[in-house]
Design a protein around this motif. Structure first.
Motif, PDB file in Angstrom:
ATOM      1  N   ALA A  71       0.863  -1.178   0.000  1.00  0.00           N
ATOM      2  CA  ALA A  71       0.000   0.000   0.000  1.00  0.00           C
ATOM      3  C   ALA A  71       0.893   1.219   0.000  1.00  0.00           C
ATOM      4  O   ALA A  71       1.726   1.378   0.881  1.00  0.00           O
ATOM      5  CB  ALA A  71      -0.898   0.009   1.227  1.00  0.00           C
ATOM      6  N   ALA A  72       0.759   2.082  -0.999  1.00  0.00           N
ATOM      7  CA  ALA A  72       1.603   3.268  -1.098  1.00  0.00           C
ATOM      8  C   ALA A  72       0.714   4.467  -1.382  1.00  0.00           C
ATOM      9  O   ALA A  72      -0.214   4.384  -2.178  1.00  0.00           O
ATOM     10  CB  ALA A  72       2.614   3.103  -2.224  1.00  0.00           C
ATOM     11  N   PRO A  73       1.006   5.581  -0.727  1.00  0.00           N
ATOM     12  CA  PRO A  73       0.215   6.773  -1.018  1.00  0.00           C
ATOM     13  C   PRO A  73       0.478   7.253  -2.448  1.00  0.00           C
ATOM     14  O   PRO A  73       1.572   7.088  -2.980  1.00  0.00           O
ATOM     15  CB  PRO A  73       0.705   7.799   0.002  1.00  0.00           C
ATOM     16  N   THR A  74      -0.547   7.817  -3.059  1.00  0.00           N
ATOM     17  CA  THR A  74      -0.399   8.240  -4.442  1.00  0.00           C
ATOM     18  C   THR A  74       0.529   9.441  -4.560  1.00  0.00           C
ATOM     19  O   THR A  74       1.285   9.545  -5.502  1.00  0.00           O
ATOM     20  CB  THR A  74      -1.772   8.595  -5.032  1.00  0.00           C
ATOM     21  N   LYS A  75       0.476  10.370  -3.623  1.00  0.00           N
ATOM     22  CA  LYS A  75       1.402  11.504  -3.635  1.00  0.00           C
ATOM     23  C   LYS A  75       1.600  11.994  -2.219  1.00  0.00           C
ATOM     24  O   LYS A  75       0.793  11.736  -1.337  1.00  0.00           O
ATOM     25  CB  LYS A  75       0.903  12.622  -4.542  1.00  0.00           C
ATOM     26  N   LYS A  76       2.685  12.727  -2.016  1.00  0.00           N
ATOM     27  CA  LYS A  76       2.967  13.263  -0.689  1.00  0.00           C
ATOM     28  C   LYS A  76       1.981  14.356  -0.342  1.00  0.00           C
ATOM     29  O   LYS A  76       1.483  15.063  -1.233  1.00  0.00           O
ATOM     30  CB  LYS A  76       4.377  13.859  -0.651  1.00  0.00           C
ATOM     31  N   ALA A  77       1.743  14.518   0.933  1.00  0.00           N
ATOM     32  CA  ALA A  77       0.921  15.636   1.378  1.00  0.00           C
ATOM     33  C   ALA A  77       1.674  16.929   1.093  1.00  0.00           C
ATOM     34  O   ALA A  77       2.903  16.941   0.971  1.00  0.00           O
ATOM     35  CB  ALA A  77       0.628  15.507   2.867  1.00  0.00           C
ATOM     36  N   ASP A  78       0.941  18.016   0.971  1.00  0.00           N
ATOM     37  CA  ASP A  78       1.572  19.298   0.652  1.00  0.00           C
ATOM     38  C   ASP A  78       2.571  19.716   1.720  1.00  0.00           C
ATOM     39  O   ASP A  78       3.637  20.241   1.411  1.00  0.00           O
ATOM     40  CB  ASP A  78       0.508  20.378   0.483  1.00  0.00           C
ATOM     41  N   SER A  79       2.240  19.474   2.984  1.00  0.00           N
ATOM     42  CA  SER A  79       3.154  19.861   4.068  1.00  0.00           C
ATOM     43  C   SER A  79       4.439  19.031   4.013  1.00  0.00           C
ATOM     44  O   SER A  79       5.530  19.553   4.266  1.00  0.00           O
ATOM     45  CB  SER A  79       2.479  19.698   5.424  1.00  0.00           C
ATOM     46  N   ARG A  85      11.305  20.243   0.543  1.00  0.00           N
ATOM     47  CA  ARG A  85      11.977  21.365  -0.132  1.00  0.00           C
ATOM     48  C   ARG A  85      12.826  22.163   0.856  1.00  0.00           C
ATOM     49  O   ARG A  85      13.968  22.525   0.557  1.00  0.00           O
ATOM     50  CB  ARG A  85      10.943  22.296  -0.782  1.00  0.00           C
ATOM     51  N   GLN A  86      12.282  22.420   2.043  1.00  0.00           N
ATOM     52  CA  GLN A  86      13.031  23.171   3.058  1.00  0.00           C
ATOM     53  C   GLN A  86      14.274  22.410   3.499  1.00  0.00           C
ATOM     54  O   GLN A  86      15.343  22.992   3.670  1.00  0.00           O
ATOM     55  CB  GLN A  86      12.138  23.447   4.273  1.00  0.00           C
ATOM     56  N   ALA A  87      14.130  21.103   3.673  1.00  0.00           N
ATOM     57  CA  ALA A  87      15.266  20.290   4.103  1.00  0.00           C
ATOM     58  C   ALA A  87      16.370  20.310   3.064  1.00  0.00           C
ATOM     59  O   ALA A  87      17.557  20.367   3.410  1.00  0.00           O
ATOM     60  CB  ALA A  87      14.812  18.857   4.384  1.00  0.00           C
ATOM     61  N   GLU A  88      16.004  20.285   1.789  1.00  0.00           N
ATOM     62  CA  GLU A  88      16.999  20.315   0.718  1.00  0.00           C
ATOM     63  C   GLU A  88      17.730  21.656   0.701  1.00  0.00           C
ATOM     64  O   GLU A  88      18.951  21.698   0.534  1.00  0.00           O
ATOM     65  CB  GLU A  88      16.327  20.051  -0.632  1.00  0.00           C
ATOM     66  N   LYS A  89      16.990  22.753   0.908  1.00  0.00           N
ATOM     67  CA  LYS A  89      17.632  24.077   0.970  1.00  0.00           C
ATOM     68  C   LYS A  89      18.617  24.144   2.124  1.00  0.00           C
ATOM     69  O   LYS A  89      19.738  24.626   1.974  1.00  0.00           O
ATOM     70  CB  LYS A  89      16.576  25.174   1.161  1.00  0.00           C
TER      71      LYS A  89
END
Length: 189
Positions: A71-79, A85-89
């Motif tokens: 069972a896998a979520p179709t996409k990540k939640a917006d948060s 993105r913040q972690a990558e920055k």
């Protein structure tokens, strides 16, 4: 992808492709003993698969057949996407700060090594190295302030540079450490 039918009744069915026309996990089945470990649907909440896709795959092993359920979520939640993105920055920012600290420390240590190897070095040559040390200290302090380095790590690195500079000064005789006074072991009355 096959359609999925989840119900709270005892005959929870999964409509799959031609390989598995009907697979009942809790109902009567000719291979019920083989599917006994898979009878989990009565204890599984329906919200488990509500936000994702379910895929069943037949795995052929030498002596038995197993069914793998993912069972896998179709996409990540917006948060979660924003956090990624913040972690990558932050990762890139911290990597740049650490790289700057390492580069400045390396230049100072190389300058001190070349100064130590010189046989006719003058004490005024330390001034150019002291400028490099000041720049390295500044980079270390900025990295500590930004949270890239722990404050103890920053202190240890600054201390390492100061000790190396002091060792070069002692080596050339520009600095003579004060002799340590012996403590007086006789008590006066």
């Amino acid at each position: 992808m096959a359609g999925v039918c989840l119900s709270s009744s005892s005959s929870c069915c999964w409509n799959l492709t031609s390989k598995f026309s009907t697979l009942s996990l809790n109902g009567p089945h000719p291979n019920a003993a083989a599917l006994k470990p898979l009878s989990f649907s009565a204890n599984t909440s329906l919200s488990l698969f509500s936000k994702g896709s379910v895929s069943l795959t037949s795995v052929k092993m030498p002596f038995r057949r197993s069914i793998v359920c993912e069972a896998a979520p179709t996409k990540k939640a917006d948060s979660a996407a924003k956090r990624a993105r913040q972690a990558e920055k932050r990762r890139l920012y911290n990597k740049a700060k650490k790289s700057e600290v390492k580069t400045r420390m390396k230049t100072v240590l190389e300058a001190l090594d070349t100064l130590k190897k010189k046989t006719d070095a003058q004490s005024e040559e330390v001034l150019s190295v002291e400028k490099l040390i000041a720049e390295a200290y500044s980079a270390i302090d900025k990295a500590v302030k930004a949270g890239t380095l722990h404050r103890n790590t920053g202190a240890r690195r600054k201390s390492r540079l100061a000790r190396r500079k002091k060792a070069v000064a002692i080596h050339h005789g520009w600095y003579v450490p004060a002799p340590v006074a012996e403590p007086d072991l006789v008590a006066t009355a």
